[in-house]
Design a protein around this motif. Sequence first.
Motif, PDB file in Angstrom:
ATOM      1  N   ARG A  32      46.787  37.584  42.399  1.00 33.52           N
ATOM      2  CA  ARG A  32      46.271  37.323  43.215  1.00 33.52           C
ATOM      3  C   ARG A  32      45.609  36.792  44.795  1.00 33.52           C
ATOM      4  N   LEU A  33      46.840  37.122  45.078  1.00 35.39           N
ATOM      5  CA  LEU A  33      46.831  37.343  46.921  1.00 35.39           C
ATOM      6  C   LEU A  33      46.061  37.857  47.588  1.00 35.39           C
ATOM      7  N   SER A  34      46.013  37.756  48.838  1.00 33.02           N
ATOM      8  CA  SER A  34      45.089  38.688  50.122  1.00 33.02           C
ATOM      9  C   SER A  34      46.654  39.741  50.261  1.00 33.02           C
ATOM     10  N   PHE A  35      45.912  40.963  50.260  1.00 29.56           N
ATOM     11  CA  PHE A  35      46.060  42.128  50.502  1.00 29.56           C
ATOM     12  C   PHE A  35      46.933  41.982  52.141  1.00 29.56           C
ATOM     13  N   TYR A  36      46.758  40.920  52.596  1.00 32.25           N
ATOM     14  CA  TYR A  36      46.760  40.933  54.246  1.00 32.25           C
ATOM     15  C   TYR A  36      48.075  39.291  54.365  1.00 32.25           C
TER      16      TYR A  36
END
Length: 105
Positions: free
Chosen positions: A29-33
């Motif tokens: 669930r990490l940010s795509f950035y």
Amino acid sequence: MAMRGGRVVGLASRLFGAKCFSTEIFVSRLSFYTTEEELKNIFSPFGAIKEARLVRDNQTGRPKGFGFVKYSSEAEAQKAVKAMDGRIIRGRLIFAEIAKEHSTG
């Protein structure tokens, strides 16, 4: 439903001390950035990191929102999971758990 069951089994094995020796943790669930450098920096307070890598889409090369962090010792990995599972990073609730062994077949 199968994923949820797998998560419950993983939690149960952690709670009851099943043999799950690994120095690598799975972060989802990490940010795509999020960059690999940022991932390494976020998890570095818990021990010496051998490798931090994001899983990327084969066609676009963009991060898929999860990755792995490998520590020098199992104790460091356990400490990172305890501290980071359920934290909010870049506005997203992330999950961290001991990476499961890969099996072929």
